[in-house]
Design a protein around this motif. Sequence first.
Motif, PDB file in Angstrom:
ATOM      1  N   ALA A  84       0.848  -1.196   0.000  1.00 45.22           N
ATOM      2  CA  ALA A  84       0.000   0.000   0.000  1.00 45.22           C
ATOM      3  C   ALA A  84       0.880   1.242   0.000  1.00 45.22           C
ATOM      4  O   ALA A  84       1.842   1.337   0.765  1.00 45.22           O
ATOM      5  N   LEU A  85       0.581   2.168  -0.890  1.00 49.63           N
ATOM      6  CA  LEU A  85       1.267   3.459  -0.913  1.00 49.63           C
ATOM      7  C   LEU A  85       0.323   4.464  -0.277  1.00 49.63           C
ATOM      8  O   LEU A  85      -0.747   4.752  -0.809  1.00 49.63           O
ATOM      9  N   VAL A  86       0.731   4.979   0.868  1.00 49.62           N
ATOM     10  CA  VAL A  86      -0.156   5.853   1.629  1.00 49.62           C
ATOM     11  C   VAL A  86       0.121   7.314   1.279  1.00 49.62           C
ATOM     12  O   VAL A  86       1.278   7.729   1.184  1.00 49.62           O
ATOM     13  N   ASN A  87      -0.957   8.070   1.076  1.00 46.12           N
ATOM     14  CA  ASN A  87      -0.866   9.512   0.769  1.00 46.12           C
ATOM     15  C   ASN A  87      -0.004   9.821  -0.448  1.00 46.12           C
ATOM     16  O   ASN A  87       0.927  10.611  -0.386  1.00 46.12           O
ATOM     17  N   ILE A  88      -0.379   9.221  -1.550  1.00 42.26           N
ATOM     18  CA  ILE A  88       0.294   9.563  -2.799  1.00 42.26           C
ATOM     19  C   ILE A  88      -0.461  10.757  -3.393  1.00 42.26           C
ATOM     20  O   ILE A  88      -1.644  10.946  -3.095  1.00 42.26           O
ATOM     21  N   GLU A  89       0.231  11.610  -4.191  1.00 41.76           N
ATOM     22  CA  GLU A  89      -0.429  12.796  -4.768  1.00 41.76           C
ATOM     23  C   GLU A  89      -1.654  12.380  -5.576  1.00 41.76           C
ATOM     24  O   GLU A  89      -1.575  11.467  -6.397  1.00 41.76           O
ATOM     25  N   ASP A  90      -2.784  13.075  -5.368  1.00 46.12           N
ATOM     26  CA  ASP A  90      -3.985  12.788  -6.153  1.00 46.12           C
ATOM     27  C   ASP A  90      -3.973  13.669  -7.402  1.00 46.12           C
ATOM     28  O   ASP A  90      -4.598  14.717  -7.459  1.00 46.12           O
ATOM     29  N   GLU A  91      -3.197  13.231  -8.396  1.00 43.42           N
ATOM     30  CA  GLU A  91      -3.070  14.028  -9.628  1.00 43.42           C
ATOM     31  C   GLU A  91      -2.878  13.090 -10.812  1.00 43.42           C
ATOM     32  O   GLU A  91      -2.511  11.926 -10.623  1.00 43.42           O
ATOM     33  N   PRO A  92      -3.129  13.591 -12.040  1.00 47.66           N
ATOM     34  CA  PRO A  92      -2.974  12.710 -13.206  1.00 47.66           C
ATOM     35  C   PRO A  92      -1.562  12.139 -13.260  1.00 47.66           C
ATOM     36  O   PRO A  92      -0.590  12.847 -12.973  1.00 47.66           O
ATOM     37  N   GLY A  93      -1.460  10.869 -13.581  1.00 46.76           N
ATOM     38  CA  GLY A  93      -0.140  10.270 -13.763  1.00 46.76           C
ATOM     39  C   GLY A  93       0.378   9.506 -12.561  1.00 46.76           C
ATOM     40  O   GLY A  93       1.380   8.801 -12.671  1.00 46.76           O
ATOM     41  N   ALA A  94      -0.301   9.611 -11.417  1.00 43.97           N
ATOM     42  CA  ALA A  94       0.211   8.939 -10.214  1.00 43.97           C
ATOM     43  C   ALA A  94       0.242   7.416 -10.417  1.00 43.97           C
ATOM     44  O   ALA A  94       1.274   6.768 -10.198  1.00 43.97           O
ATOM     45  N   ALA A  95      -0.866   6.862 -10.867  1.00 45.50           N
ATOM     46  CA  ALA A  95      -0.925   5.412 -11.073  1.00 45.50           C
ATOM     47  C   ALA A  95       0.022   5.002 -12.200  1.00 45.50           C
ATOM     48  O   ALA A  95       0.720   3.985 -12.109  1.00 45.50           O
ATOM     49  N   PHE A  96       0.046   5.832 -13.244  1.00 47.26           N
ATOM     50  CA  PHE A  96       0.941   5.524 -14.364  1.00 47.26           C
ATOM     51  C   PHE A  96       2.383   5.372 -13.887  1.00 47.26           C
ATOM     52  O   PHE A  96       3.071   4.412 -14.235  1.00 47.26           O
ATOM     53  N   LYS A  97       2.830   6.312 -13.041  1.00 49.10           N
ATOM     54  CA  LYS A  97       4.223   6.271 -12.572  1.00 49.10           C
ATOM     55  C   LYS A  97       4.487   4.991 -11.769  1.00 49.10           C
ATOM     56  O   LYS A  97       5.492   4.320 -11.984  1.00 49.10           O
ATOM     57  N   VAL A  98       3.573   4.659 -10.874  1.00 50.77           N
ATOM     58  CA  VAL A  98       3.774   3.464 -10.038  1.00 50.77           C
ATOM     59  C   VAL A  98       3.845   2.206 -10.895  1.00 50.77           C
ATOM     60  O   VAL A  98       4.794   1.424 -10.814  1.00 50.77           O
ATOM     61  N   PHE A  99       2.842   2.035 -11.768  1.00 52.85           N
ATOM     62  CA  PHE A  99       2.746   0.744 -12.449  1.00 52.85           C
ATOM     63  C   PHE A  99       3.682   0.628 -13.648  1.00 52.85           C
ATOM     64  O   PHE A  99       4.057  -0.472 -14.022  1.00 52.85           O
ATOM     65  N   SER A 100       4.112   1.747 -14.209  1.00 51.79           N
ATOM     66  CA  SER A 100       5.115   1.627 -15.261  1.00 51.79           C
ATOM     67  C   SER A 100       6.459   1.231 -14.649  1.00 51.79           C
ATOM     68  O   SER A 100       7.223   0.472 -15.238  1.00 51.79           O
ATOM     69  N   LEU A 101       6.725   1.723 -13.438  1.00 49.60           N
ATOM     70  CA  LEU A 101       7.949   1.295 -12.747  1.00 49.60           C
ATOM     71  C   LEU A 101       7.919  -0.215 -12.474  1.00 49.60           C
ATOM     72  O   LEU A 101       8.912  -0.923 -12.662  1.00 49.60           O
ATOM     73  N   MET A 102       6.750  -0.703 -12.044  1.00 51.03           N
ATOM     74  CA  MET A 102       6.624  -2.142 -11.767  1.00 51.03           C
ATOM     75  C   MET A 102       6.847  -2.941 -13.056  1.00 51.03           C
ATOM     76  O   MET A 102       7.565  -3.927 -13.078  1.00 51.03           O
ATOM     77  N   ALA A 103       6.220  -2.488 -14.129  1.00 45.67           N
ATOM     78  CA  ALA A 103       6.333  -3.210 -15.406  1.00 45.67           C
ATOM     79  C   ALA A 103       7.778  -3.226 -15.886  1.00 45.67           C
ATOM     80  O   ALA A 103       8.280  -4.243 -16.356  1.00 45.67           O
TER      81      ALA A 103
END
Length: 403
Positions: free
Chosen positions: A264-283
């Motif tokens: 769980a990532l707690v208190n991540i910025e609520d802005e466009p691209g947040a999920a993209f950054k996390v999951f592209s790093l994982m990929a």
Amino acid sequence: MSLIVQKYGGSSVADKEKVFNVAKRIVETYKNGNSVVVVVSAQGDTTDDLIEKAAEISKHPSKREMDMLLSTGEQISISLLAMAIHELGYPAVSLTGWQVGMETDSQYSKSRIKRVEASRIKKELDHNNIVVVAGFQGINKYEDITTLGRGGSDTSAVALAAALHADLCEIYTDVDGVYTADPRIVKNAKKMDEVSFDEMLELASLGAGVLHNRSVEMSRKYNVKMCVRNSMNDHEGTIVKEGKKMERMVVKGVAHDLDVARIALVNIEDEPGAAFKVFSLMAKHNVDVDIILQSIGRENKKDISFTVKKSSLDVAKKILEENQDLLGYDEVKVREDVAKVSIVGAGMVNNPGVAAKMFEALYDAGINIHMISTSEIKVSVLISSANVEKAVNAIHDKFELGK
Ligand code: ASP
Ligand code: MG
């Protein structure tokens, strides 16, 4: 006359008696006028023992040398099995992965099959030989031995069945087929007579454990009719084949998977691209992500949680920590004491009542759900691993799968 590919798992050839038992089955099939290609795994715990041997020598052994080592297990079983068939008075020839032209990519320890050349097998079949092939192994463009990943012999068998246009691929194991739940934890789990490729794929990848999931992917792609049977009896087994489209939803089975961890990532910025950054790093780092959950934003912050395999947890955590500034979160929390429980069945998407029924079963059993994900063919929940047995039984009962 049919061409039949039979695959025998390590437990089916574990000792002398079992090797002869298998040899007799093969000879029966051959005597009935069929051409027979047999794929075998290493005997019993051989592969595990070889891994231990390597660990005695090196903490981080070369992957090329690991494949060289592990492929020897199957080489033992094919030669012994061919000898046993000779003892029964029938012609057999054993062949390694490279001899049958099992061409793979170059990723040692988890290589994928690119092509099966198969001319040698055809020649041996033309000479009326029973062909015994080493599962789990192939050869790459450098002419090095590769292996297909743990449990990969199933995939070798299906690849050969596809390349040879076999009429049937029989997977022999130490259980009677594919069950509605793991029979070790659900007493009244029932063997299924039939299951579709799509359902089997979910059951395999969700941890039902009977088949290597890439073998199911491949049999679906090439439409290879497959059957899972017990090598110690003559029961019918489970047929895996193309499914009919059904209006009515039928829950086929309950699968569970303990190889899960939650991040769980707690208190991540609520802005466009947040999920993209996390999951592209994982990929980018080859971390397979499964269930994803994002909370509603509050004061420009939100939480994102997701699950990965336990073996990927350390890598995932390290990447996230190294990129804390880029991602802008407060804290990473991980939990390993979780498990995924899923119901599988075609047509799930048109039947919202099915998910509700599963949740009701969990509620009645007093089990809390951490995460939920649904797809056309399954509903999965993440729960605490201590509750797995109770959950699987409760759901299995609720859908009356034992009846
Ligand atoms: N012998 C290999 C393993 O133990 C391959 C297989 O059994 O399918 O993973
Ligand atoms: Mg296996």
